[in-house]
Design a protein around this motif. Sequence first.
Motif, PDB file in Angstrom:
ATOM      1  N   GLY A  17      72.922  35.298  30.256  1.00 12.48           N
ATOM      2  CA  GLY A  17      71.949  35.862  31.148  1.00 12.48           C
ATOM      3  C   GLY A  17      71.479  34.658  31.677  1.00 12.48           C
ATOM      4  O   GLY A  17      70.941  34.661  31.178  1.00 12.48           O
ATOM      5  N   LEU A  18      70.589  34.957  33.231  1.00 10.55           N
ATOM      6  CA  LEU A  18      69.988  34.210  33.342  1.00 10.55           C
ATOM      7  C   LEU A  18      68.577  34.357  33.295  1.00 10.55           C
ATOM      8  O   LEU A  18      68.058  33.618  32.991  1.00 10.55           O
ATOM      9  CB  LEU A  18      69.350  33.770  34.761  1.00 10.55           C
ATOM     10  N   LEU A  19      68.948  35.738  32.610  1.00  7.48           N
ATOM     11  CA  LEU A  19      67.046  35.805  31.984  1.00  7.48           C
ATOM     12  C   LEU A  19      67.279  36.353  31.168  1.00  7.48           C
ATOM     13  O   LEU A  19      65.871  36.891  30.071  1.00  7.48           O
ATOM     14  CB  LEU A  19      66.565  37.553  32.770  1.00  7.48           C
ATOM     15  N   ILE A  27      60.893  32.765  37.916  1.00  5.45           N
ATOM     16  CA  ILE A  27      62.542  33.227  38.778  1.00  5.45           C
ATOM     17  C   ILE A  27      62.442  32.832  40.183  1.00  5.45           C
ATOM     18  O   ILE A  27      63.312  32.689  40.527  1.00  5.45           O
ATOM     19  CB  ILE A  27      61.292  35.308  38.782  1.00  5.45           C
ATOM     20  N   SER A  28      61.563  32.313  41.149  1.00  2.00           N
ATOM     21  CA  SER A  28      60.994  31.855  42.119  1.00  2.00           C
ATOM     22  C   SER A  28      62.265  30.731  41.837  1.00  2.00           C
ATOM     23  O   SER A  28      63.098  30.318  43.022  1.00  2.00           O
ATOM     24  CB  SER A  28      60.114  31.330  42.656  1.00  2.00           C
ATOM     25  N   MET A  29      62.284  29.474  40.509  1.00  2.00           N
ATOM     26  CA  MET A  29      62.987  28.935  41.238  1.00  2.00           C
ATOM     27  C   MET A  29      64.369  29.126  40.564  1.00  2.00           C
ATOM     28  O   MET A  29      64.957  28.474  41.396  1.00  2.00           O
ATOM     29  CB  MET A  29      62.254  27.442  39.869  1.00  2.00           C
ATOM     30  N   THR A  56      65.936  30.239  44.751  1.00  2.00           N
ATOM     31  CA  THR A  56      66.185  28.967  45.672  1.00  2.00           C
ATOM     32  C   THR A  56      67.182  28.195  44.847  1.00  2.00           C
ATOM     33  O   THR A  56      67.941  28.159  45.985  1.00  2.00           O
ATOM     34  CB  THR A  56      64.998  28.077  45.368  1.00  2.00           C
ATOM     35  N   VAL A  57      67.625  28.437  44.003  1.00  2.00           N
ATOM     36  CA  VAL A  57      68.632  28.046  42.908  1.00  2.00           C
ATOM     37  C   VAL A  57      70.451  28.506  43.371  1.00  2.00           C
ATOM     38  O   VAL A  57      70.533  28.271  44.451  1.00  2.00           O
ATOM     39  CB  VAL A  57      68.918  27.629  41.784  1.00  2.00           C
ATOM     40  N   ILE A  58      69.792  29.941  43.294  1.00  2.00           N
ATOM     41  CA  ILE A  58      70.460  30.557  43.817  1.00  2.00           C
ATOM     42  C   ILE A  58      70.871  31.018  45.550  1.00  2.00           C
ATOM     43  O   ILE A  58      72.189  30.693  46.077  1.00  2.00           O
ATOM     44  CB  ILE A  58      70.616  32.613  43.239  1.00  2.00           C
TER      45      ILE A  58
END
Length: 135
Positions: free
Chosen positions: A2-4, A125-127, A130-132
Motif C-alpha cells: 500500500g501507498l501508506l 501525502i501531498s506529493m 499530486t502524482v495520483i
Amino acid sequence: MGLLNSVSFQRLQGGIEAANKRQSVLANNVANQDTPNFKRSYVSFESILQQQENGLESQLGAKVTDTRHFQFGQSSVVPTAVVNTDETTSMNNNDNNVDIDREMSLSAENQLRYNSYVGQLNSQISMMRTVIEGR
C-alpha cells in the motif's frame, strides 16, 4: 504494498507516537515536581532508531555514501518508544529529580519535533496526491 505502508510512513508514525508518549511522560514529570522521592522519566525513540540504522550498516558491511542508495536488510522494522526512569540523580532535598525548567524546555522541543513529523507526513501525502491526480 500500500501507498501508506512504506518505511518512511512507518518511521513517521513511530515518531508521532513517540512524541505523544513523550508529552504524557513530561506532563507526569511536571505534575510530580513536588512529590517526595519521585524520579523523572524520559522517552527514547530517536536514539534507538539511530542505533538501529548504525547497527544495520555495520552488520551488513554496506556503506551508504549517497541518499539515493538502496538500504539493505531489516531497515523496515521501526522500533517502539521506550520509557526510562532516571534513578541516578537528585535535584531537591526530598530526593526528587524533576527540574521544571528542563521539563518545560524538553516539552517545547518535543512540540517542535511533533510538528516537523506531521509536516513531513503532510508533505509526503501531498506529493502522492499530486502524482495520483496528475496536477
